[in-house]
Scaffold this motif. Sequence first.
Motif, PDB file in Angstrom:
ATOM      1  N   VAL B 441       0.843  -1.198   0.000  1.00 36.61           N
ATOM      2  CA  VAL B 441       0.000   0.000   0.000  1.00 36.61           C
ATOM      3  C   VAL B 441       0.876   1.245   0.000  1.00 36.61           C
ATOM      4  CG1 VAL B 441      -1.563   1.372   1.440  1.00 36.61           C
ATOM      5  CG2 VAL B 441      -2.023  -1.048   1.036  1.00 36.61           C
ATOM      6  N   LEU B 442       1.938   1.239   0.799  1.00 41.73           N
ATOM      7  CA  LEU B 442       2.834   2.389   0.857  1.00 41.73           C
ATOM      8  C   LEU B 442       3.481   2.635  -0.508  1.00 41.73           C
ATOM      9  CD1 LEU B 442       4.629   2.112   4.312  1.00 41.73           C
ATOM     10  CD2 LEU B 442       3.015   3.850   3.527  1.00 41.73           C
ATOM     11  N   ILE B 443       3.976   1.563  -1.131  1.00 41.26           N
ATOM     12  CA  ILE B 443       4.630   1.722  -2.435  1.00 41.26           C
ATOM     13  C   ILE B 443       3.643   2.232  -3.463  1.00 41.26           C
ATOM     14  CG2 ILE B 443       5.636   0.436  -4.366  1.00 41.26           C
ATOM     15  CD1 ILE B 443       7.037  -1.318  -2.295  1.00 41.26           C
ATOM     16  N   LEU B 444       2.436   1.635  -3.452  1.00 40.82           N
ATOM     17  CA  LEU B 444       1.414   2.052  -4.410  1.00 40.82           C
ATOM     18  C   LEU B 444       1.062   3.516  -4.227  1.00 40.82           C
ATOM     19  CD1 LEU B 444      -1.232  -0.745  -4.874  1.00 40.82           C
ATOM     20  CD2 LEU B 444       0.264   0.291  -6.584  1.00 40.82           C
ATOM     21  N   SER B 445       0.864   3.918  -2.955  1.00 42.38           N
ATOM     22  CA  SER B 445       0.446   5.299  -2.744  1.00 42.38           C
ATOM     23  C   SER B 445       1.576   6.260  -3.102  1.00 42.38           C
ATOM     24  CB  SER B 445      -0.053   5.517  -1.311  1.00 42.38           C
ATOM     25  OG  SER B 445       0.654   4.719  -0.416  1.00 42.38           O
ATOM     26  N   TRP B 446       2.817   5.859  -2.817  1.00 46.90           N
ATOM     27  CA  TRP B 446       3.922   6.727  -3.203  1.00 46.90           C
ATOM     28  C   TRP B 446       3.959   6.885  -4.722  1.00 46.90           C
ATOM     29  CZ3 TRP B 446       8.397   6.837  -6.090  1.00 46.90           C
ATOM     30  CH2 TRP B 446       9.235   7.943  -5.843  1.00 46.90           C
ATOM     31  N   THR B 447       3.744   5.717  -5.423  1.00 43.19           N
ATOM     32  CA  THR B 447       3.744   5.761  -6.886  1.00 43.19           C
ATOM     33  C   THR B 447       2.666   6.700  -7.390  1.00 43.19           C
ATOM     34  OG1 THR B 447       4.412   3.450  -6.823  1.00 43.19           O
ATOM     35  CG2 THR B 447       3.670   4.294  -8.939  1.00 43.19           C
ATOM     36  N   LEU B 448       1.460   6.531  -6.831  1.00 43.08           N
ATOM     37  CA  LEU B 448       0.346   7.383  -7.233  1.00 43.08           C
ATOM     38  C   LEU B 448       0.686   8.847  -6.992  1.00 43.08           C
ATOM     39  CD1 LEU B 448      -2.830   5.515  -5.994  1.00 43.08           C
ATOM     40  CD2 LEU B 448      -2.251   6.151  -8.343  1.00 43.08           C
ATOM     41  N   TRP B 449       1.197   9.130  -5.799  1.00 46.22           N
ATOM     42  CA  TRP B 449       1.468  10.506  -5.428  1.00 46.22           C
ATOM     43  C   TRP B 449       2.559  11.106  -6.321  1.00 46.22           C
ATOM     44  CZ3 TRP B 449       5.961  12.689  -3.314  1.00 46.22           C
ATOM     45  CH2 TRP B 449       5.814  14.034  -2.973  1.00 46.22           C
ATOM     46  N   ARG B 450       3.618  10.321  -6.560  1.00 47.28           N
ATOM     47  CA  ARG B 450       4.772  10.856  -7.279  1.00 47.28           C
ATOM     48  C   ARG B 450       4.491  11.055  -8.763  1.00 47.28           C
ATOM     49  NH1 ARG B 450       7.842  12.763  -9.733  1.00 47.28           N
ATOM     50  NH2 ARG B 450      10.112  12.779  -9.893  1.00 47.28           N
ATOM     51  N   PHE B 451       3.796  10.079  -9.377  1.00 43.46           N
ATOM     52  CA  PHE B 451       3.712  10.122 -10.836  1.00 43.46           C
ATOM     53  C   PHE B 451       2.333  10.513 -11.363  1.00 43.46           C
ATOM     54  CE2 PHE B 451       7.101   7.041  -9.895  1.00 43.46           C
ATOM     55  CZ  PHE B 451       8.146   7.746 -10.447  1.00 43.46           C
ATOM     56  N   PHE B 452       1.311  10.469 -10.522  1.00 41.04           N
ATOM     57  CA  PHE B 452      -0.017  10.775 -11.051  1.00 41.04           C
ATOM     58  C   PHE B 452      -0.622  12.027 -10.437  1.00 41.04           C
ATOM     59  CE2 PHE B 452       0.583   6.302 -11.922  1.00 41.04           C
ATOM     60  CZ  PHE B 452       0.242   6.263 -13.253  1.00 41.04           C
ATOM     61  N   ILE B 453      -0.600  12.121  -9.093  1.00 41.06           N
ATOM     62  CA  ILE B 453      -1.301  13.242  -8.451  1.00 41.06           C
ATOM     63  C   ILE B 453      -0.418  14.477  -8.455  1.00 41.06           C
ATOM     64  CG2 ILE B 453      -2.551  13.951  -6.398  1.00 41.06           C
ATOM     65  CD1 ILE B 453      -2.834  10.940  -5.754  1.00 41.06           C
ATOM     66  N   ARG B 454       0.805  14.333  -7.962  1.00 39.32           N
ATOM     67  CA  ARG B 454       1.784  15.404  -8.008  1.00 39.32           C
ATOM     68  C   ARG B 454       1.291  16.718  -7.377  1.00 39.32           C
ATOM     69  NH1 ARG B 454       6.116  15.147 -11.388  1.00 39.32           N
ATOM     70  NH2 ARG B 454       6.352  13.233 -12.592  1.00 39.32           N
ATOM     71  N   ILE B 455       0.265  16.680  -6.547  1.00 38.01           N
ATOM     72  CA  ILE B 455      -0.186  17.894  -5.874  1.00 38.01           C
ATOM     73  C   ILE B 455       0.126  17.769  -4.383  1.00 38.01           C
ATOM     74  CG2 ILE B 455      -2.004  18.724  -7.435  1.00 38.01           C
ATOM     75  CD1 ILE B 455      -3.900  17.066  -5.454  1.00 38.01           C
ATOM     76  N   GLN B 456       0.134  18.931  -3.727  1.00 40.39           N
ATOM     77  CA  GLN B 456       0.394  18.934  -2.299  1.00 40.39           C
ATOM     78  C   GLN B 456      -0.885  18.499  -1.582  1.00 40.39           C
ATOM     79  OE1 GLN B 456       3.633  19.761  -1.653  1.00 40.39           O
ATOM     80  NE2 GLN B 456       3.263  18.847   0.361  1.00 40.39           N
ATOM     81  N   ILE B 457      -0.912  17.271  -1.111  1.00 41.54           N
ATOM     82  CA  ILE B 457      -2.114  16.794  -0.415  1.00 41.54           C
ATOM     83  C   ILE B 457      -2.090  17.335   1.012  1.00 41.54           C
ATOM     84  CG2 ILE B 457      -3.400  14.740   0.267  1.00 41.54           C
ATOM     85  CD1 ILE B 457      -1.643  13.258  -1.859  1.00 41.54           C
ATOM     86  N   PRO B 458      -3.189  17.909   1.476  1.00 40.80           N
ATOM     87  CA  PRO B 458      -3.211  18.387   2.870  1.00 40.80           C
ATOM     88  C   PRO B 458      -3.057  17.223   3.838  1.00 40.80           C
ATOM     89  CG  PRO B 458      -5.322  18.748   1.784  1.00 40.80           C
ATOM     90  CD  PRO B 458      -4.415  18.183   0.763  1.00 40.80           C
ATOM     91  N   PHE B 459      -2.403  17.485   4.942  1.00 36.67           N
ATOM     92  CA  PHE B 459      -2.131  16.434   5.912  1.00 36.67           C
ATOM     93  C   PHE B 459      -3.427  15.811   6.428  1.00 36.67           C
ATOM     94  CE2 PHE B 459      -1.004  14.958  10.242  1.00 36.67           C
ATOM     95  CZ  PHE B 459      -0.128  13.968   9.840  1.00 36.67           C
ATOM     96  N   SER B 460      -4.457  16.648   6.510  1.00 33.37           N
ATOM     97  CA  SER B 460      -5.755  16.149   6.992  1.00 33.37           C
ATOM     98  C   SER B 460      -6.266  15.028   6.103  1.00 33.37           C
ATOM     99  CB  SER B 460      -6.756  17.291   7.035  1.00 33.37           C
ATOM    100  OG  SER B 460      -6.872  17.843   5.739  1.00 33.37           O
ATOM    101  N   THR B 461      -6.081  15.167   4.760  1.00 33.37           N
ATOM    102  CA  THR B 461      -6.562  14.134   3.836  1.00 33.37           C
ATOM    103  C   THR B 461      -5.812  12.832   4.065  1.00 33.37           C
ATOM    104  OG1 THR B 461      -6.704  15.956   2.292  1.00 33.37           O
ATOM    105  CG2 THR B 461      -7.159  13.755   1.423  1.00 33.37           C
ATOM    106  N   ILE B 462      -4.481  12.965   4.251  1.00 33.77           N
ATOM    107  CA  ILE B 462      -3.693  11.761   4.499  1.00 33.77           C
ATOM    108  C   ILE B 462      -4.213  11.047   5.740  1.00 33.77           C
ATOM    109  CG2 ILE B 462      -1.381  10.896   5.066  1.00 33.77           C
ATOM    110  CD1 ILE B 462      -0.282  13.257   3.428  1.00 33.77           C
ATOM    111  N   CYS B 463      -4.468  11.844   6.805  1.00 32.83           N
ATOM    112  CA  CYS B 463      -4.982  11.249   8.039  1.00 32.83           C
ATOM    113  C   CYS B 463      -6.323  10.583   7.804  1.00 32.83           C
ATOM    114  CB  CYS B 463      -5.141  12.332   9.114  1.00 32.83           C
ATOM    115  SG  CYS B 463      -3.574  12.877   9.740  1.00 32.83           S
ATOM    116  N   TYR B 464      -7.144  11.237   6.991  1.00 26.66           N
ATOM    117  CA  TYR B 464      -8.465  10.701   6.706  1.00 26.66           C
ATOM    118  C   TYR B 464      -8.348   9.342   6.018  1.00 26.66           C
ATOM    119  CZ  TYR B 464     -13.114  10.348   4.701  1.00 26.66           C
ATOM    120  OH  TYR B 464     -14.344   9.903   4.339  1.00 26.66           O
ATOM    121  N   VAL B 465      -7.476   9.298   4.979  1.00 25.71           N
ATOM    122  CA  VAL B 465      -7.307   8.055   4.230  1.00 25.71           C
ATOM    123  C   VAL B 465      -6.724   6.974   5.137  1.00 25.71           C
ATOM    124  CG1 VAL B 465      -6.045   6.966   2.331  1.00 25.71           C
ATOM    125  CG2 VAL B 465      -7.067   9.215   2.024  1.00 25.71           C
ATOM    126  N   TYR B 466      -5.764   7.366   5.943  1.00 20.92           N
ATOM    127  CA  TYR B 466      -5.109   6.417   6.832  1.00 20.92           C
ATOM    128  C   TYR B 466      -6.124   5.805   7.788  1.00 20.92           C
ATOM    129  CZ  TYR B 466      -1.327   4.605   9.734  1.00 20.92           C
ATOM    130  OH  TYR B 466      -0.478   3.788  10.396  1.00 20.92           O
TER     131      TYR B 466
END
Lengths: 516, 516
Positions: B441-466
Amino acid sequence: MTKPDSKRSSVALVTGKPANAAEEQVNNGSSDPSVSGSPHHALTPPTPTKHKSAKQVSRDNLSRRNTESEVFDDGTNTFFWRAHTVTVLFILTCVLVYVTLLEETPQDTTYNTKRGIVASILVFLCFGVTQAKDGPFTRPHPAYWRFWLCVSVVYELFLIFVLFQTVRDGRQFMKYIDPKLGVALPERDYGGNCLIYDPGNTTDPWHNIWDKMDGFVPAHFLGWYIKTLVIRDWWMCMIISVMFEFLEYSLEHQLPNFSECWWDHWIMDVLVCNGLGIYAGMKTLGWLSMKPYQWQGLWNIPTYKGKIKRMAFQFTPYSWVKFEWKPASNLRRWLAVLGIIFMFLLAELNTFYLKFVLWMPPEHYLVLLRLVFFVNVGGVAMREIYDFMDDPKFYRKLGQQAWLVAAITVTEFLIVVKYDPRTIMLPIPFFVTQCWFLGIVLILSWTLWRFFIRIQIPFSTICYVYRLILKLIKEKILINLHTMAHNDKAKRGLVILENFIQKIYKNIPYLRKYSL
Amino acid sequence: MTKPDSKRSSVALVTGKPANAAEEQVNNGSSDPSVSGSPHHALTPPTPTKHKSAKQVSRDNLSRRNTESEVFDDGTNTFFWRAHTVTVLFILTCVLVYVTLLEETPQDTTYNTKRGIVASILVFLCFGVTQAKDGPFTRPHPAYWRFWLCVSVVYELFLIFVLFQTVRDGRQFMKYIDPKLGVALPERDYGGNCLIYDPGNTTDPWHNIWDKMDGFVPAHFLGWYIKTLVIRDWWMCMIISVMFEFLEYSLEHQLPNFSECWWDHWIMDVLVCNGLGIYAGMKTLGWLSMKPYQWQGLWNIPTYKGKIKRMAFQFTPYSWVKFEWKPASNLRRWLAVLGIIFMFLLAELNTFYLKFVLWMPPEHYLVLLRLVFFVNVGGVAMREIYDFMDDPKFYRKLGQQAWLVAAITVTEFLIVVKYDPRTIMLPIPFFVTQCWFLGIVLILSWTLWRFFIRIQIPFSTICYVYRLILKLIKEKILINLHTMAHNDKAKRGLVILENFIQKIYKNIPYLRKYSL
């Protein structure tokens, strides 16, 4: 067609080594129109070291340029040309997963062994078709020629395996391929009635000719048509065609199906079937040499008719090299041409002997498959040999397909010798040995004269040497052979030869002057 | 060293495709000093079409030039470099004639079959060593690398054959290679006493450590030294080294010899053996990258000492490319690096599982041969993968050795799965699954974040997803798995994980805010 393309094609012409086929493929796959040209050439800047050989090469290939048809290629067709290595690997993995993990493995060991061997061969073909080294040919697709290369590897390994078995095991081994094989062939009688016009047969006096008009007539024609395309030389084709009839005469005591009527040998085979095949082949060669190849990409052709024509043209060669064997130009070429003719005839004989020793019925599909195989690999091999002879300084490696065809021919011959030494060693009629001996002496002396002596030998010396040879034959060999000649035919041959020599000896007064 | 040589070497650097290895060989064989240089370059005159890709290539390889050591070659050594195709063919023919015609064929069918197969393999090696496509490496001799290519083909075909047999037949089939094989292995116990200082043993309290100091310590060191030379990257080596210890932890319920003491895992393996091996490898890499290669011909060196040094240098590489994997630079490289790590670990696991399923004792010479094989082909394969990733526009084909190594790894794994599905399917302890799940999950999310989303996700969203993930694990998966957990270890793991999740859930006030 624009200027750049024709210029580029001249690059391919000048390099002239077989590897340009591969280069062309890479260029096809990589010419990206978005990257614009620059006058400086980063790939191969002119360096002094390369020039040394470059001049040599350009001189070597100046004559070659004249023997090759012009080529224009616009470098599209990228998907078609790519090798799809990763795709093939992925599909292969999927198939393996399905077959080995999801299917139930049968419990039959023999069946599994067969299946395992077939699977190994298929995987080898997968690897080879995508990854093997490219040869000189590129059309219809380089993968097609890589496929035949791999098939020749598999065939050679199969032959080696058969070669290492005992005769009995080897013949029974063919049962694994086709259960109908491994059975001794019935004896057949050929030759028979040789009258062209048979007055004894009232319904149709020409029946002997109609009898010979079977499937082998178009087969001979087609065979020689293809052989002409492979050898690309009128003279060599005629020599091989005539030589093979001589071989049939010489070996009819070993293989009964070599015995044919005289008119079958010379009129139907040499003149009609082979002759017409060679004629048609030479006409095609002329057309191929004249043709200016315009390899426009399929999507760049506006009309449908044009597209279909382009698709059909994919099955004609990329460019065409006229072979100029020039056997008399130097000793190396002369020996090579002799070697090629020898190997060619050996391969033709193997067709018949292999059937005989492995108990293959002539109409079996494996016999036909072997011929289809040789048609496909022979062309590549001959082109590689031609390149090997043509550019001795530049391209020192004997081509891979030529290497394999040579190995296959030798292995086939060894199988024949090992499996039926009795037939091969049947005493050759004395008359026949003498003819071959004379032929070899003539070739040897011509070789000596042409490449070593190179001086004008006086006619008297030639007569002297000739007389010496005759004396030797008469006094040493003939007398010894008289005691060794076992059958009547040989004895009759001996008597004929003796009379012939006696005649020369007595009736030519010029020769008598140089008595020993 | 004169100027022309250094210039010429820069050609090799700029082209940068593996095919330059073959070019270099041809140049070595053909540079004739009798032909003087000319400023115009007949081989490749600058044409517009070629320029298109040339600029692209030069740009692509500008960075590459910096990662490759400098090479100087004076292009001698011609006899040494030639492939000797005709010589090999001639010797092969002689050997075949001798063995098959002059020796008496044994009457033993099994022996002949074996002999036939070995002969086929040898003929294949003869063909391959002289004729196979050259890879990226040329020292000590291209034929050396062609030999290993052919060995990998033979090994892959052997694996395919084994894959298609039933489990019983496959294991008994090993008896044909070595009659001692095909016998079930005795159960062994590893792990055991894990005290570093064992006060119970009065003679030597450190005996547990000395017990582990067996032949595997230098083997581990040497293995990782070579692996570092193959991967040429400090980070990737460390990741693979640590990952493998995790794999040992995860799979010790399947293979008992994966169970080791914690200090054996982390201190002796990762830190001491692997770490030192990687350190030594990186030092060697540094030396190889710094080294300016001066490939002077043997006969051009005046002193004997120099000649001997030159001979030893033949066993160092022709030039050296520093690998810069740059996994985060784009998605393709990232996936490729993940794929390489995955395949590398799979190949390492295969070593142990294959021994286990095919009943091979760990000390058997075949196990060692397989490792020697992988050392030789692994380097070529990795370089080919690097080239494949590095020049995507120019060199689209995945290298042949890389293709084969991938196929071999997959086939080995399929054999393991087919031969012992029971061991492979042993329920993985729940705690272990969770760890791997989290990692993926960590690798997948890093991949998604690095190559697809590329936006600054607010920390609150990360907490929400977590929090969402935690809730999912707690409510859906954990409860279901409780009913499925069969052994005590799994149940204990479950309880630990549950407590862990509960703890996070309760004690982080920030998370509680985003209650679902």
